[in-house]
Motif scaffolding. Structure first.
Motif, mmCIF file in Angstrom:
data_model
loop_
_atom_site.group_PDB
_atom_site.id
_atom_site.type_symbol
_atom_site.label_atom_id
_atom_site.label_comp_id
_atom_site.label_asym_id
_atom_site.label_seq_id
_atom_site.Cartn_x
_atom_site.Cartn_y
_atom_site.Cartn_z
ATOM 1 N N LEU A 426 0.831 -1.216 0.000
ATOM 2 C CA LEU A 426 0.000 0.000 0.000
ATOM 3 C C LEU A 426 0.861 1.261 0.000
ATOM 4 C CD1 LEU A 426 -2.801 -1.038 2.509
ATOM 5 C CD2 LEU A 426 -2.978 -0.880 0.015
ATOM 6 N N ILE A 430 -0.331 2.561 -3.663
ATOM 7 C CA ILE A 430 -1.534 3.378 -3.468
ATOM 8 C C ILE A 430 -1.234 4.626 -2.643
ATOM 9 C CG2 ILE A 430 -3.876 3.362 -2.545
ATOM 10 C CD1 ILE A 430 -4.008 0.419 -3.192
ATOM 11 N N CYS A 470 -4.362 4.848 -9.576
ATOM 12 C CA CYS A 470 -4.636 4.259 -8.249
ATOM 13 C C CYS A 470 -5.537 3.036 -8.383
ATOM 14 C CB CYS A 470 -5.274 5.322 -7.358
ATOM 15 S SG CYS A 470 -5.496 4.764 -5.644
ATOM 16 N N TYR A 471 -6.535 3.103 -9.299
ATOM 17 C CA TYR A 471 -7.425 1.967 -9.513
ATOM 18 C C TYR A 471 -6.636 0.771 -10.076
ATOM 19 C CZ TYR A 471 -11.198 -0.839 -11.477
ATOM 20 O OH TYR A 471 -12.043 -1.864 -11.809
ATOM 21 N N VAL A 474 -4.700 -0.850 -7.319
ATOM 22 C CA VAL A 474 -5.543 -1.686 -6.459
ATOM 23 C C VAL A 474 -5.794 -3.045 -7.111
ATOM 24 C CG1 VAL A 474 -7.840 -1.908 -5.450
ATOM 25 C CG2 VAL A 474 -6.598 0.249 -5.265
ATOM 26 N N ARG A 475 -6.111 -3.020 -8.417
ATOM 27 C CA ARG A 475 -6.318 -4.291 -9.119
ATOM 28 C C ARG A 475 -5.034 -5.141 -9.115
ATOM 29 N NH1 ARG A 475 -10.635 -5.070 -12.343
ATOM 30 N NH2 ARG A 475 -9.367 -6.385 -13.729
#
Length: 624
Positions: A426, A430, A470-471, A474-475
């Motif tokens: 993270l 992210i 960012c998406y 996350v994936r």
């Protein structure tokens, strides 16, 4: 007391007796035969006297006086031979009185006849010769009578010899049966009974001879065999009982070991252990208490057969408050008698009706993990073997408790490691994207406040790009966290990773595996997969590639991720830029001792990321 003759003496005496009788019989037969032969020879010689007498009568009438004198000398020689006998051959006159008298009468008549021989007329000589011959005939008859007597005696003796031979044979058979055959048969029967397993067979020793000695020796042998057999049976029984006891102990230890391997919690382990140790020790109740690291208190983990009131009263004991809760410095196996006058600090055991308590410390090296208490309603003592078994079981319990603690620590460490991994992921992806979005949000607020349309549009574009980034991160993290490896080969996991990448991006991929080698350790596989996924993520974000190839060498292990994208200059990538994938890959490589090299150049030459693992990363597969 007179000593009875032995069998050898009896048989020797019997043989000597038979020999003496046989010798006497032979001697008597020879003597009678000698007598008969001597008498027969005397009869022949007496017949020669008659013949000589006739020749002398004829010679007196027809021949010369010298011839008559010669015949007289022959006649005298014959008489002398009959008187003295011939020692060279059996010739003698029988010693019967009548025979001797008649022989003397013949000699007397010859002496008278000879004195008047020359004076007598021929007719008188013939008459006197006939009278003399009558005396000779009487002499011969007496000899023949004596011979007939000896012949009758010989026949009678022969009959006696036949009877004696029959009696000797019967006697020999009877004596052989009584002295030899019957004892041998008894000994054979006794041996057969012993061979059939009747070791209590004994022979009656009724004679002191050799067979009596054999019977006594047989009795000693049978007694020794019986004693040896009984001792062997006793040893077998003792050994069997010892083996059964050892088997029971091994079964108890195996059950405790299996319980330690199967128990999923400390409570389940303690409950199963008290049931096992209660069965082994034969106690009325058993309990397991756990002690904290400072050994200040003992907490009741499990109990079996313990009254509920006692379990509640002694659920937690302070160390040293009773004989059961021992301090670590003095903890040892103890047998505690409980009497009405005993000064226990806590009288609960006496009130529950127990008379003996056995306290067994649960130690692991220098640590005191707890205590096992065995409760008996009678006075009991423990043998050294039972003490050793209980101590071993307590040691197994300590090992199982420590194993549960180590397993719990491993699970806790694994959770902490996973959390740390998630936190790093993270933070490295992210968190940086969100920091960038925060900066763009502040710039957008300033542009709105200043009513700067150009800056506002640029900030909105940057925010939109940052949200998409960012998406995507996350994936990517979701893909990383769901990845699983195989214990045997990493190929399946690599193909799954390339398939997901190709599905998400539409970029063609290819996997090539070459060489043979030992499989990678599971933790190394995880790190390699994450590094490959980071390289693919960088391709997706920055390379603008149309094809990606993953090349794998198994010996030594080497992974290359090659693309045909635009490329870049690795030296000009700032450490704090958004391109943090290279840094993450190097951190993962450092954990497993691997090396990461990046070969790339701007202008469409593509990029090659090489991961080289050390030889210690492999794991030897388990033997079938």
């Amino acid at each position: 007391m007179r000593k009875k003759p032995s069998l050898s003496t009896k048989l020797l005496a019997l043989g000597v007796g038979f020999l003496l009788i046989a010798l006497a019989s032979i001697g008597l037969t020879l003597w009678v035969t000698w007598q008969l032969e001597g008498g027969a020879a005397a009869v022949n010689e007496a017949g020669r006297l008659r013949m000589n007498m006739l020749r002398m009568v004829i010679a007196q009438q027809n021949e010369s006086p010298e011839r008559v004198a010669a015949l007289e000398r022959q006649f005298d020689d014959s008489l002398e031979l009959l008187r003295t006998g011939d020692p060279a051959r059996p010739l003698f006159v029988p010693r019967a009185e009548e025979t001797r008298e008649r022989f003397e009468r013949v000699r007397e008549e010859w002496r008278i006849l000879r004195s008047h021989w020359n004076e007598a007329m021929p007719a008188q000589a013939v008459e006197r010769a006939d009278a003399f011959v009558l005396h000779v005939n009487a002499f011969v008859e007496s000899i023949e009578t004596q011979i007939a007597r000896w012949t009758a005696v010989l026949h009678l003796f022969q009959l006696l010899m036949v009877a004696l031979a029959i009696a000797a044979a019967v006697t020999f058979m009877a004596v052989s049966y009584l002295l030899v055959l019957h004892p041998v048969a008894r000994l054979q029967q006794a041996l057969e009974r012993v061979r059939q397993g009747d070791l209590g067979t004994r022979l009656v020793v009724d004679t002191p001879d050799e067979f009596g000695q054999l019977a006594a020796g047989f009795n000693l042998m049978a007694h020794a065999l019986q004693t040896s057999h009984e001792d062997l049976e006793r040893k077998v029984r003792d050994k069997t009982a010892s083996i059964e006891e050892q088997n029971q102990r091994l079964a108890a230890l195996y059950a405790v070991s299996a319980l330690g391997a199967e128990a999923g919690s400390l409570e389940a382990l303690a409950q199963g252990f008290v049931q096992q140790i209660r069965q082994v020790a034969g106690c009325d109740a058993a309990a397991v208490r756990w002690s904290d690291e400072s050994n200040e208190r003992y907490v009741l983990l499990a109990a079996d057969g313990l009254p509920q009131a006692l379990a509640e009263q002694e659920h937690c004991l302070a160390a040293g408050s009773c004989d059961c809760g021992q301090a670590q410095e003095t903890a040892q196996m103890r047998i505690i008698p409980i009497t009405p006058v005993s000064a226990q600090q806590l009288p609960h055991c006496r009130e529950a009706g127990f008379e003996t308590v056995v306290s067994i410390p649960v130690r692991l090296q220098q640590r005191l993990l707890g205590e096992v208490s065995l409760f008996f309603r009678t006075t009991r003592s423990l043998s050294p073997d039972t003490r050793g078994l209980l101590s071993t079981m307590a040691h197994h319990l300590a090992s199982s408790m420590e194993s549960l603690r180590a397993t719990a620590l491993e699970r806790e460490a694994a959770v902490a490691e996973e959390r740390s991994l998630i936190a790093r992921e993270l933070h490295d992806s992210i968190a940086q994207s969100l920091a960038f979005l925060k900066i763009q949000t502040q710039l957008l607020r300033d542009a709105i406040a200043k009513d700067n349309a150009q800056v506002r549009e640029r900030s909105l574009a940057e925010l939109e790009a940052g949200v998409r980034e960012c998406y995507a991160d996350v994936r990517e993290l979701l893909v990383h966290f769901r990845t699983r490896t195989s214990d045997e080969d990493i190929e399946a996991a690599l193909r799954a990773t390339l398939s997901k990448f190709e599905h998400q991006t539409g970029v063609a991929t290819h996997l090539s595996m070459s060489g043979q080698g030992l499989p990678l350790a599971p933790d190394v596989q995880i790190q390699v997969l994450h590094m490959v996924q980071e390289a693919l993520s960088n391709v997706r974000k920055h390379a603008q590639a149309r094809h990606v190839e993953l090349r794998v060498e198994r010996h030594p292990w080497r992974f290359e991720v090659c693309d045909d994208g635009c490329g870049f200059d690795p030296a000009r990538v700032a450490p704090d830029s958004l391109h943090v994938g290279l840094g993450i890959m190097r951190e993962r490589a450092l954990r497993v001792g691997a090396e990461v090299r990046v070969d790339s150049a701007p202008g469409g030459g593509g990029t090659r990321v090489c991961i080289v693992l050390p030889s210690a990363s492999t794991v030897v597969p388990a033997l079938a």
